[in-house]
Write a protein that holds these residues in place. Structure first.
Motif, mmCIF file in Angstrom:
data_model
loop_
_atom_site.group_PDB
_atom_site.id
_atom_site.type_symbol
_atom_site.label_atom_id
_atom_site.label_comp_id
_atom_site.label_asym_id
_atom_site.label_seq_id
_atom_site.Cartn_x
_atom_site.Cartn_y
_atom_site.Cartn_z
ATOM 1 N N ALA A 24 -3.083 3.438 2.238
ATOM 2 C CA ALA A 24 -3.975 3.512 1.079
ATOM 3 C C ALA A 24 -3.190 3.702 -0.209
ATOM 4 C CB ALA A 24 -4.975 4.658 1.270
ATOM 5 N N ILE A 25 -2.176 4.527 -0.150
ATOM 6 C CA ILE A 25 -1.338 4.766 -1.334
ATOM 7 C C ILE A 25 -0.609 3.484 -1.726
ATOM 8 C CG2 ILE A 25 0.765 5.943 -2.090
ATOM 9 C CD1 ILE A 25 -0.272 8.425 -0.613
ATOM 10 N N ARG A 26 -0.102 2.762 -0.744
ATOM 11 C CA ARG A 26 0.613 1.533 -1.058
ATOM 12 C C ARG A 26 -0.318 0.496 -1.687
ATOM 13 N NH1 ARG A 26 4.276 -1.588 3.346
ATOM 14 N NH2 ARG A 26 2.318 -1.605 4.537
ATOM 15 N N GLU A 27 -1.515 0.357 -1.142
ATOM 16 C CA GLU A 27 -2.466 -0.605 -1.685
ATOM 17 C C GLU A 27 -2.844 -0.250 -3.125
ATOM 18 O OE1 GLU A 27 -5.768 -0.743 0.942
ATOM 19 O OE2 GLU A 27 -4.625 -1.606 2.615
ATOM 20 N N GLU A 28 -3.058 1.047 -3.378
ATOM 21 C CA GLU A 28 -3.411 1.474 -4.734
ATOM 22 C C GLU A 28 -2.244 1.255 -5.693
ATOM 23 O OE1 GLU A 28 -5.357 2.743 -7.996
ATOM 24 O OE2 GLU A 28 -6.187 2.236 -6.025
ATOM 25 N N ALA A 29 -1.020 1.512 -5.208
ATOM 26 C CA ALA A 29 0.160 1.297 -6.047
ATOM 27 C C ALA A 29 0.297 -0.178 -6.411
ATOM 28 C CB ALA A 29 1.417 1.788 -5.323
ATOM 29 N N ASP A 30 0.011 -1.062 -5.470
ATOM 30 C CA ASP A 30 0.086 -2.496 -5.747
ATOM 31 C C ASP A 30 -0.977 -2.921 -6.751
ATOM 32 O OD1 ASP A 30 2.183 -2.775 -4.008
ATOM 33 O OD2 ASP A 30 0.955 -3.378 -2.296
ATOM 34 N N ARG A 31 -2.161 -2.324 -6.670
ATOM 35 C CA ARG A 31 -3.235 -2.690 -7.598
ATOM 36 C C ARG A 31 -3.000 -2.150 -8.998
ATOM 37 N NH1 ARG A 31 -6.848 -1.577 -3.162
ATOM 38 N NH2 ARG A 31 -7.090 0.549 -3.955
ATOM 39 N N ASN A 32 -2.304 -1.001 -9.096
ATOM 40 C CA ASN A 32 -2.209 -0.287 -10.371
ATOM 41 C C ASN A 32 -0.793 -0.308 -10.957
ATOM 42 O OD1 ASN A 32 -3.521 1.176 -12.400
ATOM 43 N ND2 ASN A 32 -2.835 3.138 -11.545
ATOM 44 N N GLY A 33 -0.037 -1.339 -10.621
ATOM 45 C CA GLY A 33 1.296 -1.462 -11.211
ATOM 46 C C GLY A 33 2.279 -0.399 -10.780
ATOM 47 N N GLY A 34 2.083 0.164 -9.591
ATOM 48 C CA GLY A 34 2.998 1.166 -9.067
ATOM 49 C C GLY A 34 2.526 2.590 -9.203
ATOM 50 N N ASP A 63 4.288 7.846 -15.223
ATOM 51 C CA ASP A 63 3.834 7.964 -16.611
ATOM 52 C C ASP A 63 2.477 8.656 -16.697
ATOM 53 O OD1 ASP A 63 6.114 6.706 -17.494
ATOM 54 O OD2 ASP A 63 5.221 4.695 -17.377
ATOM 55 N N GLU A 64 1.527 8.228 -15.858
ATOM 56 C CA GLU A 64 0.187 8.805 -15.904
ATOM 57 C C GLU A 64 -0.208 9.475 -14.591
ATOM 58 O OE1 GLU A 64 -2.481 5.742 -17.075
ATOM 59 O OE2 GLU A 64 -1.569 5.461 -19.056
#
Length: 317
Positions: A24-34, A63-64
């Motif tokens: 889930a973390i990897r998928e979210e990172a891919d969607r949100n630019g890391g 950053d955020e």
């Protein structure tokens, strides 16, 4: 972060549901630019799992939100491509690169055969007469201190070129990188064990960390044994330098010992010492001609390496 893959493996062993959380973390990172934020993945993992990932350093400040510390290692561990070989396994070293060729071995044997010339006059006479056919005209044209200076220039030149061409600084850098990785791994494991003890972790986790520390210690011992390859790499140009330099040394000693130089050149005025004979000891048993040679050789070697842009410090590409 050399141990990200190992940390992920350990987390999955402790909690099998961690795999779903990591996906889930990897998928979210891919969607949100890391970038990953807790609110975006809270439906797929517990707050405890999120905290463990931050505590282990798998997720670090962005950053955020948070970012994956080592994405390549993260993907490798999650996709089942990790080799589990520890920190040293991440440093690929081809042992054949540091092996000596047949000519290197012949040069080494030749240098060893010349070494007795320092103690046996018969060998000195043979080598001295042979080299004198080449350097005799130079000795006749220049004062002996200038002859030694010229020999130092020659030896400094071929020594720098041989080291630059025969010493693989990249593989030496890899040996050092592997040792540093193992040491960093041990440091991280000890800190993890300390943190686990402070938070009152289970005996199973403490035992696992102790086993990993022991494995890292064994890995360090293996890396230290494998560093013989770095020693071989450093010594490889030395046999060629010795093969060429020993005859020149024997010739200079033979020239002074047999009195082949003019009587006017039998002494030299050296800084801080004054007038001394060439065979007079000025630094303990070191005779004046040897000291003069080394002073000239060190100076020329530094200048030549600077001029030719030769860097002998280990590096990894």
């Amino acid at each position: 972060m050399t141990r990200t893959a190992e940390k992920i493996d350990a987390l999955v062993r402790e909690d099998s549901s961690m795999t779903t959380a990591l996906e889930a973390i990897r998928e979210e990172a891919d969607r949100n630019g890391g970038e990953v934020q807790w609110t975006d993945v809270s439906d797929d993992l517990t707050s405890g799992q999120w905290g463990r990932l931050i505590e282990k350093g798998v997720l670090v400040d962005g950053d955020e939100g948070f970012v994956i510390a080592d994405r390549e290692a993260f993907d490798r561990a999650l996709d089942g491509d990790g080799d589990g070989g520890g920190a040293a396994a991440d440093v690929d070293i081809d042992e054949d690169e540091s092996s000596w060729s047949q000519w290197d071995k012949i040069a080494g044997i030749g240098a060893l055969m010349l070494m007795p010339g320092y103690w046996f006059d018969s060998i000195q006479n043979v080598v001295g007469n042979a080299v004198n056919t080449v350097l005799g005209p130079l000795d006749a044209a220049l004062p002996f201190y200038a002859v030694i200076l010229s020999v130092a220039l020659i030896t400094g030149l071929y020594s720098s070129l041989l080291q630059a061409n025969l010493m693989n600084t990249e593989i030496m850098g890899k040996y050092q990188e592997r040792m540093k990785a193992v040491q960093e791994e041990q440091k991280e494991l000890r800190q993890e064990k300390k943190d686990a003890e402070e938070r009152g972790a289970s005996e199973a986790e403490i035992e696992r960390l102790e086993n990993e520390i022991e494995r890292a210690r064994e890995e360090q011992m293996e890396a230290m044994a494998d560093n013989l390859g770095m020693f071989k790499e450093q010594f490889r140009p030395m046999v060629w330098i010795m093969l060429l330099t020993i005859p020149l040394f024997l010739w200079m000693y033979w020239t002074i010992r047999t009195g082949s130089i003019d009587s006017a050149e039998a002494t030299v005025v050296m800084p801080l010492v004054g007038e001394v004979e060439w065979q007079e000891g000025i630094l303990g048993p070191m005779q004046a001609w040897i000291v003069w040679y080394f002073l000239c050789s060190m100076g020329f070697s530094q200048l030549l390496r600077k001029a030719l842009n030769i860097d002998m410090s280990p590096s990894s590409a």
